[in-house]
Motif scaffolding. Sequence first.
Motif, PDB file in Angstrom:
ATOM      1  N   SER A  90       0.877  -0.935   0.058  1.00 38.39           N
ATOM      2  CA  SER A  90       0.068   0.033   0.028  1.00 38.39           C
ATOM      3  C   SER A  90       0.933   1.384   0.112  1.00 38.39           C
ATOM      4  O   SER A  90       2.175   1.022   0.244  1.00 38.39           O
ATOM      5  N   SER A  91       0.194   2.065  -0.544  1.00 38.74           N
ATOM      6  CA  SER A  91       1.133   3.738  -0.476  1.00 38.74           C
ATOM      7  C   SER A  91       0.442   4.527   0.169  1.00 38.74           C
ATOM      8  O   SER A  91      -0.901   4.822   0.260  1.00 38.74           O
ATOM      9  N   GLU A  92       1.136   5.525   1.129  1.00 40.11           N
ATOM     10  CA  GLU A  92       0.529   6.540   1.775  1.00 40.11           C
ATOM     11  C   GLU A  92       1.347   7.742   1.549  1.00 40.11           C
ATOM     12  O   GLU A  92       2.480   7.957   1.235  1.00 40.11           O
ATOM     13  N   ARG A  93       0.422   8.834   1.379  1.00 40.29           N
ATOM     14  CA  ARG A  93       1.223  10.325   1.374  1.00 40.29           C
ATOM     15  C   ARG A  93       2.073  10.471   2.520  1.00 40.29           C
ATOM     16  O   ARG A  93       1.674  10.403   3.653  1.00 40.29           O
ATOM     17  N   ASP A  94       3.292  10.728   2.343  1.00 42.20           N
ATOM     18  CA  ASP A  94       4.281  11.215   3.497  1.00 42.20           C
ATOM     19  C   ASP A  94       4.261  12.652   3.375  1.00 42.20           C
ATOM     20  O   ASP A  94       5.133  13.337   2.844  1.00 42.20           O
ATOM     21  N   GLY A  95       3.488  13.083   4.280  1.00 41.57           N
ATOM     22  CA  GLY A  95       3.514  14.793   4.495  1.00 41.57           C
ATOM     23  C   GLY A  95       2.581  14.969   5.701  1.00 41.57           C
ATOM     24  O   GLY A  95       1.655  15.362   5.813  1.00 41.57           O
ATOM     25  N   ALA A  96       2.926  14.500   6.921  1.00 43.39           N
ATOM     26  CA  ALA A  96       2.463  14.461   8.122  1.00 43.39           C
ATOM     27  C   ALA A  96       2.076  16.001   8.365  1.00 43.39           C
ATOM     28  O   ALA A  96       0.944  16.438   9.219  1.00 43.39           O
ATOM     29  N   GLU A  97       2.801  16.955   7.913  1.00 44.27           N
ATOM     30  CA  GLU A  97       2.882  18.329   8.543  1.00 44.27           C
ATOM     31  C   GLU A  97       1.608  18.816   7.708  1.00 44.27           C
ATOM     32  O   GLU A  97       1.182  19.908   8.076  1.00 44.27           O
ATOM     33  N   ASN A  98       1.118  18.502   6.533  1.00 43.42           N
ATOM     34  CA  ASN A  98       0.394  18.945   5.913  1.00 43.42           C
ATOM     35  C   ASN A  98      -1.146  18.040   6.118  1.00 43.42           C
ATOM     36  O   ASN A  98      -2.062  18.641   5.498  1.00 43.42           O
ATOM     37  N   LYS A  99      -1.133  17.038   6.958  1.00 45.74           N
ATOM     38  CA  LYS A  99      -2.064  16.345   7.162  1.00 45.74           C
ATOM     39  C   LYS A  99      -3.089  17.058   8.102  1.00 45.74           C
ATOM     40  O   LYS A  99      -2.922  17.664   9.218  1.00 45.74           O
ATOM     41  N   LYS A 100      -4.658  16.740   7.966  1.00 40.22           N
ATOM     42  CA  LYS A 100      -5.611  17.171   9.036  1.00 40.22           C
ATOM     43  C   LYS A 100      -6.340  15.796   9.277  1.00 40.22           C
ATOM     44  O   LYS A 100      -7.032  15.046   8.276  1.00 40.22           O
ATOM     45  N   THR A 101      -6.493  15.575  10.328  1.00 33.80           N
ATOM     46  CA  THR A 101      -7.242  14.349  10.674  1.00 33.80           C
ATOM     47  C   THR A 101      -8.699  14.522  11.421  1.00 33.80           C
ATOM     48  O   THR A 101      -8.993  15.378  12.126  1.00 33.80           O
ATOM     49  N   GLU A 102      -9.786  14.000  10.845  1.00 36.16           N
ATOM     50  CA  GLU A 102     -11.222  13.991  11.194  1.00 36.16           C
ATOM     51  C   GLU A 102     -11.645  12.688  11.890  1.00 36.16           C
ATOM     52  O   GLU A 102     -11.117  11.719  11.251  1.00 36.16           O
ATOM     53  N   TYR A 103     -12.167  12.721  13.008  1.00 38.13           N
ATOM     54  CA  TYR A 103     -12.567  11.432  13.538  1.00 38.13           C
ATOM     55  C   TYR A 103     -13.958  11.535  13.362  1.00 38.13           C
ATOM     56  O   TYR A 103     -14.770  12.369  13.767  1.00 38.13           O
ATOM     57  N   TYR A 104     -14.641  10.172  12.933  1.00 38.79           N
ATOM     58  CA  TYR A 104     -15.960   9.734  12.811  1.00 38.79           C
ATOM     59  C   TYR A 104     -16.370   8.684  13.909  1.00 38.79           C
ATOM     60  O   TYR A 104     -15.694   7.721  13.902  1.00 38.79           O
ATOM     61  N   GLN A 154     -11.330  16.376  16.882  1.00 41.01           N
ATOM     62  CA  GLN A 154     -10.852  16.071  18.290  1.00 41.01           C
ATOM     63  C   GLN A 154     -11.640  14.865  18.555  1.00 41.01           C
ATOM     64  O   GLN A 154     -12.854  14.780  18.313  1.00 41.01           O
ATOM     65  N   LYS A 155     -11.029  13.804  18.615  1.00 44.77           N
ATOM     66  CA  LYS A 155     -11.789  12.127  18.827  1.00 44.77           C
ATOM     67  C   LYS A 155     -12.559  12.235  20.258  1.00 44.77           C
ATOM     68  O   LYS A 155     -13.710  11.975  19.824  1.00 44.77           O
ATOM     69  N   ALA A 156     -12.061  12.858  21.249  1.00 45.75           N
ATOM     70  CA  ALA A 156     -12.986  12.718  22.495  1.00 45.75           C
ATOM     71  C   ALA A 156     -14.191  13.587  22.122  1.00 45.75           C
ATOM     72  O   ALA A 156     -15.155  13.226  22.478  1.00 45.75           O
ATOM     73  N   THR A 157     -13.990  14.774  21.332  1.00 44.14           N
ATOM     74  CA  THR A 157     -15.285  15.551  21.001  1.00 44.14           C
ATOM     75  C   THR A 157     -16.236  14.810  20.326  1.00 44.14           C
ATOM     76  O   THR A 157     -17.403  14.755  20.236  1.00 44.14           O
ATOM     77  N   ALA A 158     -15.578  13.954  18.925  1.00 43.37           N
ATOM     78  CA  ALA A 158     -16.780  13.158  18.273  1.00 43.37           C
ATOM     79  C   ALA A 158     -17.350  12.156  19.041  1.00 43.37           C
ATOM     80  O   ALA A 158     -18.663  11.947  18.923  1.00 43.37           O
ATOM     81  N   ILE A 159     -16.705  11.693  20.239  1.00 41.57           N
ATOM     82  CA  ILE A 159     -17.040  10.563  20.835  1.00 41.57           C
ATOM     83  C   ILE A 159     -18.240  11.099  21.725  1.00 41.57           C
ATOM     84  O   ILE A 159     -19.629  10.721  21.860  1.00 41.57           O
TER      85      ILE A 159
END
Length: 360
Positions: A90-104, A154-159
């Motif tokens: 598998s391949s993933e984008r290598d750019g942690a500084e540009n990533k935004k995480t959303e929790y569902y 924020q994961k905790a907020t989503a929960i």
Amino acid sequence: MKRLILMLTLGLSVFIFSEPIRKLSVTGNAEKEVMPDIAKINFRVYTKNEDLKKAGQENSKNMENFKNELKKKNIPVSGIETYNYFTQKSSERDGAENKKTEYYTTLNFAIKVTDLTKIPDLISLSESNKIKSLKSDSTDKSIYYGEIKRNNSQKATAISDTFKVYDSIKSQLAKLGISGNDISVYSYSTVSQETTDNKSIKNKEYHNVYNDFTLELKDISKINDVIKIAEDNKINVQGSIAFDISNKDQIESELYNTAYEQTKAKAASILKSSEMKLGDPLVVSESISYQNIAVQQDYNYNKQIYADRAVEIRGGIDINMGYVMAEKPATAVMEAKPQIDYKPQVMKLTQNVSVLYEMK
């Protein structure tokens, strides 16, 4: 020649005028409810690394640690068998500084509504709370399944937001006269999704190693312990858990004999008022219906406290009442993973027998 013709004529007469066999068809039924005593669980060991060898080594290590921990705690298991092992790139984008995480966070719940006049209110309630789906059970039309889905960076907020909706629904249902015991959570999960900006980002290749295996647990009272040990070693349940009965064949044989004897008793009772007698069985047919009534239920969500961070997370439970209790929203990012209490109920074995008897 005349003698031969006479013999043929007599033989044909006997065949034509012989009495047909009189028959009687009777059915028998036997049932028994049995508590399952074994469980078959499918697990998956998943590891990922840029180096295939390291990914495989980590996978094997997790598996061995799992087995060793079961032995230390004297948990009786048998038939640990790998049925699927494969690797995948598998391949993933290598750019942690540009990533935004959303929790569902997704929470699935069930509601039992015996008063049909409250169905319109239930539908209106689901629309006002933005419940994604509300469907009735295919067999029990008094049970409705709903899904609550909320997301946040924020994961905790989503929960917390998800459970706020669930608590609000319970309060609104109470006003409609639906008891809190008639609503329960049967699944809960939180997943993350990452997005990036439009800048040029390189892809990084990974090797994914999957090891799917099955385990037979001989003491189902230890099922939650086994799953906890698996999770501690990064091993997850794959699919559903199948509960079974170790001496099912013996029980079905006993049910067959009971059903067969029942047909004899019925047939004898039918012929009791006549001059005919019950003869030998001509045809015996059977139909075994194996029905698993019990599915996992009574899911318990316990408050988790991580020793290294001492963060309080939402998700407490009232064990006596058997449903999730409302608490204050989480104030930290870290989430306590809810523990599911797998409790099988009785399994119903049914044996039907149809016998065609001769009447004399």
